[in-house]
Design a protein around this motif. Structure first.
Motif, PDB file in Angstrom:
ATOM      1  N   VAL A   1      -2.809   3.343  -2.633  1.00 39.29           N
ATOM      2  CA  VAL A   1      -3.001   2.398  -3.889  1.00 39.29           C
ATOM      3  C   VAL A   1      -2.090   1.115  -3.305  1.00 39.29           C
ATOM      4  O   VAL A   1      -1.245   0.929  -3.096  1.00 39.29           O
ATOM      5  N   CYS A   2      -3.043  -0.063  -4.063  1.00 38.66           N
ATOM      6  CA  CYS A   2      -2.489  -1.398  -4.061  1.00 38.66           C
ATOM      7  C   CYS A   2      -1.274  -1.470  -5.310  1.00 38.66           C
ATOM      8  O   CYS A   2      -2.170  -2.084  -5.680  1.00 38.66           O
TER       9      CYS A   2
ATOM     10  N   LEU B   1      -2.648  -2.413 -10.490  1.00 34.38           N
ATOM     11  CA  LEU B   1      -2.804  -1.673  -8.917  1.00 34.38           C
ATOM     12  C   LEU B   1      -3.868  -2.609  -8.598  1.00 34.38           C
ATOM     13  O   LEU B   1      -5.026  -3.310  -9.013  1.00 34.38           O
ATOM     14  N   ASP B   2      -3.784  -3.289  -7.764  1.00 30.63           N
ATOM     15  CA  ASP B   2      -4.233  -4.368  -7.572  1.00 30.63           C
ATOM     16  C   ASP B   2      -5.307  -4.028  -6.836  1.00 30.63           C
ATOM     17  O   ASP B   2      -6.748  -4.379  -6.762  1.00 30.63           O
ATOM     18  N   SER B   3      -5.566  -3.254  -6.405  1.00 33.10           N
ATOM     19  CA  SER B   3      -7.183  -2.065  -5.436  1.00 33.10           C
ATOM     20  C   SER B   3      -6.335  -0.955  -5.542  1.00 33.10           C
ATOM     21  O   SER B   3      -5.311   0.002  -5.013  1.00 33.10           O
TER      22      SER B   3
ATOM     23  N   VAL C   1       0.980  -1.107  -0.255  1.00 33.31           N
ATOM     24  CA  VAL C   1      -0.018  -0.074   0.000  1.00 33.31           C
ATOM     25  C   VAL C   1       0.939   1.533  -0.296  1.00 33.31           C
ATOM     26  O   VAL C   1       2.011   1.380   1.051  1.00 33.31           O
ATOM     27  N   SER C   2      -0.135   2.235  -1.353  1.00 31.04           N
ATOM     28  CA  SER C   2       0.849   4.001  -0.853  1.00 31.04           C
ATOM     29  C   SER C   2       0.220   4.704  -0.826  1.00 31.04           C
ATOM     30  O   SER C   2      -1.181   3.883  -1.121  1.00 31.04           O
ATOM     31  N   PHE C   3       0.034   6.121  -0.768  1.00 29.23           N
ATOM     32  CA  PHE C   3      -0.752   6.873  -0.761  1.00 29.23           C
ATOM     33  C   PHE C   3      -0.280   7.952  -1.813  1.00 29.23           C
ATOM     34  O   PHE C   3       0.921   8.260  -1.588  1.00 29.23           O
ATOM     35  N   VAL C   4      -1.383   9.150  -2.704  1.00 29.88           N
ATOM     36  CA  VAL C   4      -1.007   9.900  -2.750  1.00 29.88           C
ATOM     37  C   VAL C   4      -1.906  11.302  -2.413  1.00 29.88           C
ATOM     38  O   VAL C   4      -2.866  11.160  -2.537  1.00 29.88           O
ATOM     39  N   HIS C   5      -1.275  12.297  -2.252  1.00 22.99           N
ATOM     40  CA  HIS C   5      -2.148  13.271  -1.311  1.00 22.99           C
ATOM     41  C   HIS C   5      -1.583  14.531  -1.803  1.00 22.99           C
ATOM     42  O   HIS C   5      -0.491  14.874  -2.196  1.00 22.99           O
ATOM     43  N   ASN C   6      -3.142  15.209  -3.203  1.00 23.47           N
ATOM     44  CA  ASN C   6      -2.403  16.173  -3.759  1.00 23.47           C
ATOM     45  C   ASN C   6      -3.549  17.003  -3.547  1.00 23.47           C
ATOM     46  O   ASN C   6      -4.498  17.131  -2.822  1.00 23.47           O
ATOM     47  N   SER C   7      -3.091  19.200  -3.396  1.00 21.70           N
ATOM     48  CA  SER C   7      -3.661  19.589  -3.446  1.00 21.70           C
ATOM     49  C   SER C   7      -3.923  20.566  -4.069  1.00 21.70           C
ATOM     50  O   SER C   7      -2.896  20.797  -4.643  1.00 21.70           O
TER      51      SER C   7
END
Length: 202
Positions: free
Chosen positions: A163-164, A137-139, A42-48
């Protein structure tokens, strides 16, 4: 009419509140955490983003779960359920792959539009301008929040994606690039400019 100093102070206060809320997760209607299979992590992406245009300019275009042509040219080919009602699903094509996504939350208010969805089993085939490697991307889950700021004259957009994937650095780069292309392109479509930290007081 507020002075430039007063407007700047409001922006700083808003950013501070947003940062505090983001840490507590209170800006998102549901948890975006996901459990990955053994072959991915799992990882994450945060944008604004902030743009010099009223919220309604954005929500007039983005307010339908079933119509996401605004999302970097995504094509929806099949839908099940009722638009904007959690449990509805959409399927279609994007960047050479087929996606299947389920709406998990939708909150429409006069000052904000917030929605979350979950997707499974997608292989991203990069096109021009993107890294050349495939990424599976698995999920994934994504929450997007459009919020009215600066007394209704501007809009803040917050995007959080979990994201997985079999390639975390590449998945991060691809999602971040897609987010920026999507929201800059959306703003440009009706002449909105990037808001660089000062409320449009005029």
């Amino acid at each position: 009419m507020l002075s430039s100093f007063a407007c700047s102070a409001l922006v700083i206060a808003f950013i501070g509140l947003t940062s505090a809320n983001s840490i507590q997760g209170s800006n998102h209607p549901i948890s975006n955490d996901i459990v990955c299979p053994t072959n991915s992590r799992v990882s994450f992406v945060h944008n604004s983003y902030t743009y010099n245009a009223p919220l309604q300019k954005f929500t007039d275009i983005t307010g339908s779960f079933f119509n996401i042509s605004w999302y970097d040219g995504t094509v929806v080919t099949s839908t099940i359920g009722t638009d904007n009602v959690p449990g509805a699903t959409r399927s279609g094509t994007f960047a050479g792959g087929v996606f299947n996504e389920t709406l998990t939350a939708m909150d429409k208010r006069s000052d904000a539009l917030i929605f979350s969805y979950h997707g499974n089993n997608y292989t991203f085939t990069p096109g021009p301008g993107y890294p050349s490697s495939l990424v599976t991307l698995d999920s994934y889950t994504e929450t997007i929040r459009f919020e009215s700021i600066c007394g209704g004259k501007a809009t803040y957009i917050d995007v959080l994606t979990y994201v997985c994937s079999d390639n975390q650095p590449l998945a991060y780069s691809l999602w971040s690039m897609i987010h920026t292309s999507t929201f800059d392109g959306l703003a440009m479509s009706f002449g909105a400019t990037i808001l660089a930290g000062d409320c449009p007081c005029a």
